[in-house]
Design a protein around this motif. Structure first.
Motif, PDB file in Angstrom:
ATOM      1  N   ARG A  33      47.170  -3.226   4.604  1.00 51.15           N
ATOM      2  CA  ARG A  33      48.131  -2.384   5.351  1.00 51.15           C
ATOM      3  C   ARG A  33      49.237  -3.236   5.948  1.00 51.15           C
ATOM      4  O   ARG A  33      50.430  -2.894   5.846  1.00 51.15           O
ATOM      5  N   LEU A  43      50.030   4.958   7.300  1.00 48.14           N
ATOM      6  CA  LEU A  43      48.888   4.988   6.380  1.00 48.14           C
ATOM      7  C   LEU A  43      48.172   6.330   6.473  1.00 48.14           C
ATOM      8  O   LEU A  43      47.736   6.881   5.457  1.00 48.14           O
ATOM      9  N   ARG A  46      50.104   8.807   4.467  1.00 48.73           N
ATOM     10  CA  ARG A  46      50.006   8.574   3.028  1.00 48.73           C
ATOM     11  C   ARG A  46      48.645   8.981   2.464  1.00 48.73           C
ATOM     12  O   ARG A  46      48.546   9.372   1.301  1.00 48.73           O
ATOM     13  N   THR A  47      47.593   8.849   3.271  1.00 51.88           N
ATOM     14  CA  THR A  47      46.236   9.109   2.778  1.00 51.88           C
ATOM     15  C   THR A  47      45.682  10.470   3.180  1.00 51.88           C
ATOM     16  O   THR A  47      44.730  10.952   2.561  1.00 51.88           O
ATOM     17  N   VAL A  49      44.206  10.816   5.978  1.00 55.45           N
ATOM     18  CA  VAL A  49      43.060  10.439   6.812  1.00 55.45           C
ATOM     19  C   VAL A  49      43.564  10.223   8.231  1.00 55.45           C
ATOM     20  O   VAL A  49      44.646   9.651   8.433  1.00 55.45           O
ATOM     21  N   LEU A  54      41.014   5.681  10.501  1.00 49.82           N
ATOM     22  CA  LEU A  54      41.511   4.451   9.898  1.00 49.82           C
ATOM     23  C   LEU A  54      41.380   3.277  10.857  1.00 49.82           C
ATOM     24  O   LEU A  54      41.013   2.164  10.456  1.00 49.82           O
ATOM     25  N   LYS A  71      40.803   7.241  -1.507  1.00 46.99           N
ATOM     26  CA  LYS A  71      42.137   7.523  -0.978  1.00 46.99           C
ATOM     27  C   LYS A  71      42.861   6.228  -0.625  1.00 46.99           C
ATOM     28  O   LYS A  71      44.064   6.088  -0.890  1.00 46.99           O
ATOM     29  N   LEU A  72      42.144   5.275  -0.055  1.00 48.58           N
ATOM     30  CA  LEU A  72      42.755   3.996   0.296  1.00 48.58           C
ATOM     31  C   LEU A  72      43.096   3.195  -0.955  1.00 48.58           C
ATOM     32  O   LEU A  72      44.154   2.567  -1.037  1.00 48.58           O
ATOM     33  N   CYS A  73      42.201   3.225  -1.940  1.00 50.36           N
ATOM     34  CA  CYS A  73      42.473   2.512  -3.193  1.00 50.36           C
ATOM     35  C   CYS A  73      43.717   3.072  -3.870  1.00 50.36           C
ATOM     36  O   CYS A  73      44.498   2.329  -4.466  1.00 50.36           O
ATOM     37  N   VAL A  75      46.439   4.419  -2.483  1.00 51.06           N
ATOM     38  CA  VAL A  75      47.686   3.969  -1.852  1.00 51.06           C
ATOM     39  C   VAL A  75      47.870   2.462  -2.008  1.00 51.06           C
ATOM     40  O   VAL A  75      49.006   1.976  -2.024  1.00 51.06           O
ATOM     41  N   TYR A  76      46.770   1.722  -2.161  1.00 47.76           N
ATOM     42  CA  TYR A  76      46.868   0.273  -2.343  1.00 47.76           C
ATOM     43  C   TYR A  76      46.872  -0.128  -3.817  1.00 47.76           C
ATOM     44  O   TYR A  76      46.878  -1.312  -4.146  1.00 47.76           O
ATOM     45  N   TYR A 139      37.665  13.539  -5.962  1.00 48.14           N
ATOM     46  CA  TYR A 139      38.737  12.576  -5.718  1.00 48.14           C
ATOM     47  C   TYR A 139      40.071  13.283  -5.973  1.00 48.14           C
ATOM     48  O   TYR A 139      40.291  13.836  -7.048  1.00 48.14           O
TER      49      TYR A 139
END
Length: 202
Positions: A33, A43, A46-47, A49, A54, A71-73, A75-76, A139
């Protein structure tokens, strides 16, 4: 004392504790992040969450579920296996059965064994998934758009929806596709479902 929820790493055998790996994962997520210059609020936007979730995750106060990590994967822009590999040392060329990491999401009833972990210079990885009866994991987006997957069912029945199409697989069946949209895995029972996924990065 930091309170832990039931989503844990299962490392057999390894002197490193599940808590230590949770901390490393939390640190890596915070690093990703910061590298992008995103505050927690961005973040969260974007997610989808919450900021508080977070924040607790990055402080290693909670362990993430499979859906949250996905969800984190996304955006990353990395697969779950690649993210998990980043918190450990580079895997050896030969991965013995006893050294294969297992990540469990007790809430959703999902266990994920990294049979052939990500490795620098290689585009593919092999994952074994186990769903208990009634388990249902959805997902919203793929971790990496255009991800190629080959799913071979070893035992039980699993219902898989990908790119708007639903399929029911039983032992011996193989489903293959390039994932661009949402996906869902469901085990209708009566017993657990176990399957192997070959993942190939685009």
């Amino acid at each position: 004392m930091v309170r832990r929820v039931s989503h844990i790493w299962d490392i057999i055998p390894d002197v490193r504790s599940a808590e230590e790996l949770d901390v490393r994962l939390a640190e890596r997520l915070a690093e990703l992040r910061v590298e992008r210059g995103w505050p927690l609020d961005e973040l969260a936007a974007r997610t989808g969450v919450s900021r508080s979730t977070l924040s607790r995750l990055e402080r290693a106060e909670i362990s993430p579920t499979a859906a949250l990590l996905n969800k984190l994967c996304a955006v990353y822009e990395r697969t779950l296996s690649r993210l998990l590999a980043e918190v450990e040392s580079e895997p050896p060329l030969l991965v013995r059965a006893a050294e294969q990491r297992v990540w469990r999401d007790e809430e959703s009833g999902f266990a994920r064994r990294s049979v052939s972990p990500p490795h620098p210079g290689l585009r593919g990885e092999v994952v074994e998934g186990t769903l208990r009866p009634g388990a249902d994991i959805a997902y919203d987006v793929p971790p990496v758009p255009g991800l190629e997957q080959h799913i071979w069912v070893l035992e039980g029945t699993v219902e898989i929806a990908a790119n708007g199409r639903a399929h029911t697989l039983t032992a011996g069946d193989c489903l293959r596709f390039v994932l661009w949209g949402a996906s869902r895995f469901h085990c209708p029972g009566p017993g657990p479902a176990r399957y192997v996924i070959l993942v190939v990065l685009p």
